[in-house]
Design a protein around this motif. Structure first.
Motif, PDB file in Angstrom:
ATOM      1  N   ALA A  32       0.849  -1.191   0.000  1.00 21.04           N
ATOM      2  CA  ALA A  32       0.000   0.000   0.000  1.00 21.04           C
ATOM      3  C   ALA A  32       0.881   1.236   0.000  1.00 21.04           C
ATOM      4  N   ALA A  38      -3.517   1.226   3.187  1.00 23.47           N
ATOM      5  CA  ALA A  38      -3.324  -0.062   3.849  1.00 23.47           C
ATOM      6  C   ALA A  38      -4.598  -0.484   4.584  1.00 23.47           C
ATOM      7  N   GLU A  42      -6.845  -3.851   3.766  1.00 24.10           N
ATOM      8  CA  GLU A  42      -7.086  -4.854   4.802  1.00 24.10           C
ATOM      9  C   GLU A  42      -8.587  -5.065   5.026  1.00 24.10           C
ATOM     10  N   THR A  50      -0.590  -5.985   5.181  1.00 25.94           N
ATOM     11  CA  THR A  50      -0.088  -4.945   4.288  1.00 25.94           C
ATOM     12  C   THR A  50       1.322  -4.507   4.662  1.00 25.94           C
TER      13      THR A  50
END
Length: 229
Positions: A32, A38, A42, A50
């Motif tokens: 990311a 990120a 997720e 991540t």
């Protein structure tokens, strides 16, 4: 559990690959560009983990990874992210060249360097999602094509260097694929975008998984895939 690190997971071909690998129950690490992205990845792909690193600044990736937990081993590193900006050679500025070279070539090289120990441990697989532009350069595609021609050179050299370590290396050269990047390309070309004319990202994902799943006694080195029909 089989572990993969994927760039470009948030859209297009990257998303299609992540969804397929998640269905298999594989261990997914997603790159990311920042903490907000990120969290988004997720949430979108439960169970994934991540790493934060911006492909626009390859010189900062080592520092960023030094402050995060890395996978212990990697069965594959999938370079799928990319950027494109079209224009005549007479109009492209150094900033436009550097942006594409950084994201499409230098960052894949740096990510590979940083993660080679984990790949060697697993006798893993590096997949570079290249482009038809990595094999030929058309008008207005000079900077993007140069980055992708360089990516082919990176893959070819890496394959020869890492063969003794059991690391396989594959370059995939998709033709035009129905992705957000393709919509941007059509906008830059001044053309109407019709996704139905092009390959689905899932078709390219199948190509990538075919290379990954090949028995250990063989290696797909270069694979081109084009829109059919």
């Amino acid at each position: 559990m089989t572990a993969h690190l994927i760039t470009g997971a948030g859209s297009g071909i990257g998303t299609a690959v992540v969804e397929r690998l998640a269905e298999r129950g594989d261990d997914l690490w997603l790159l990311a560009r920042d903490a907000g992205r990120a969290k988004e990845l997720e949430s979108r792909f439960p169970g994934s983990r991540t790493l934060v690193g911006d492909l626009a600044t390859p010189e900062k990736l080592s520092w960023a990874f030094g402050h995060q937990e890395l996978p212990d081993r990697l069965d594959s590193l999938l370079h799928i992210a990319g950027v494109v900006d079209l224009g005549d050679v007479g109009d492209l500025t150094p900033k436009i060249w550097q942006r594409q070279l950084a994201a499409n070539l230098v960052s894949p090289a740096e990510l590979t360097r940083l993660l080679l120990p984990q790949l060697r441990l697993a006798r893993g697989h590096v997949v570079f999602v290249n482009s038809g532009a990595g094999l030929r350069a058309n008008p207005q595609w000079s900077a993007y094509a140069a980055s992708k021609h360089g990516l082919k050179a990176l893959a070819d050299a890496l394959r020869a260097e890492e063969q003794a370590n059991g690391v396989r290396v594959t370059s995939v050269y998709p033709g035009r694929t129905a992705t957000p990047m393709q919509a941007k390309v059509h906008q830059q070309e001044g053309k109407e975008y019709d996704a139905s004319r092009w390959m689905a990202p899932e078709s390219v994902a199948t190509t990538i998984l075919t290379a990954l799943d090949l028995p250990r006694d063989a290696e797909i080195t270069d694979l081109s895939v084009r829109p059919g029909g």
